[in-house]
Design an enzyme around this catalytic site. Structure first.
Site, PDB file in Angstrom:
ATOM      1  CB  CYS A 266      -4.282   1.548   1.415  1.00  0.00           C
ATOM      2  SG  CYS A 266      -2.790   0.680   2.330  1.00  0.00           S
TER       3      CYS A 266
ATOM      4  CG  HIS B 245       5.755   2.338   1.416  1.00  0.00           C
ATOM      5  ND1 HIS B 245       6.330   1.524   2.345  1.00  0.00           N
ATOM      6  CD2 HIS B 245       4.275   3.082   2.139  1.00  0.00           C
ATOM      7  CE1 HIS B 245       5.334   1.509   3.520  1.00  0.00           C
ATOM      8  NE2 HIS B 245       4.546   2.513   3.204  1.00  0.00           N
TER       9      HIS B 245
ATOM     10  CG  HIS C  98       0.433  -0.570   2.503  1.00  0.00           C
ATOM     11  ND1 HIS C  98      -0.116  -0.455   3.749  1.00  0.00           N
ATOM     12  CD2 HIS C  98       1.708   0.347   2.850  1.00  0.00           C
ATOM     13  CE1 HIS C  98       0.349   0.372   4.501  1.00  0.00           C
ATOM     14  NE2 HIS C  98       1.562   0.886   4.208  1.00  0.00           N
TER      15      HIS C  98
ATOM     16  CD  GLU D   6       4.231   4.539   6.620  1.00  0.00           C
ATOM     17  OE1 GLU D   6       4.089   5.335   7.349  1.00  0.00           O
ATOM     18  OE2 GLU D   6       3.244   3.882   6.066  1.00  0.00           O
TER      19      GLU D   6
ATOM     20  CG  HIS E  21       5.166  -0.597   7.475  1.00  0.00           C
ATOM     21  ND1 HIS E  21       4.392  -1.224   6.532  1.00  0.00           N
ATOM     22  CD2 HIS E  21       4.560   0.868   7.152  1.00  0.00           C
ATOM     23  CE1 HIS E  21       3.641  -0.367   5.785  1.00  0.00           C
ATOM     24  NE2 HIS E  21       3.827   0.434   5.875  1.00  0.00           N
TER      25      HIS E  21
HETATM   26 MN    MN Z   1       2.967   2.366   4.922  1.00  0.00          MN
END
Ligand code: MN
Length: 152
Positions: free
Chosen positions: A120, A106, A72, A66, A68
């Site tokens: 995370c 990632h 992270h 994914e 976004h």
């Molecule tokens: Mn992610």
């Protein structure tokens, strides 16, 4: 304890914490990931609007491929595996730190015969992850190292 109020959240060993539920990785129960659990260690406060989660990928499992807009920052706490960040596939182990910038593909894989457990850090207020289109996947797979790595 309520980590919003301050104090110590005690471990009960083996990357588990007292009173913290071990939850499914994602609520939608999709097939684009395998055998991951999630624990919420810090839910964010007004002064610190970030969530601190611990994810654990069982041996042979993987997270969703994914990207976004949110970021992270990850630290490995248990086991080993590999991670895709952009077009780089890298071996990771305990105490390695991974930064995933905005809109960067990632995926985490526990593909070293062990679990892969990691903290995370993520903003409470964040956009929804995007999964790759067929065109995105074709672009990613143009790189042989990425093609070998990704699971969808
Ligand atoms: Mn992610």
């Amino acid at each position: 304890m309520d980590t919003r109020l301050g104090g110590v959240l005690q471990t009960v060993g083996n990357c588990r914490w007292a009173g913290v539920d071990v939850m499914p990785y994602k609520e939608d129960g999709g097939t684009h990931f395998r055998t991951i659990s999630r624990q919420l260690l810090f839910p964010g406060t007004e002064a610190m609007p970030m969530e601190w989660r611990y994810f654990e990928v069982e041996a042979d499992g993987y997270s969703t491929l994914e990207r976004h807009g949110h970021v992270h920052v990850v630290m490995v706490l248990a086991g080993a595996g590999r991670v895709l960040v952009g077009d780089a596939v890298t071996e990771i182990g305990v105490h390695d730190v991974v930064h995933i910038p905005p809109m960067t593909w990632h995926q985490f894989r526990a593909d070293r015969g062990d679990r892969l457990g990691f903290l995370c850090l993520v903003a409470v207020d964040r956009d929804r992850p995007q999964r790759p289109t067929d065109e995105d996947l074709a672009g990613l797979r143009a790189n042989p190292a990425v093609a070998e790595f990704v699971r969808v």
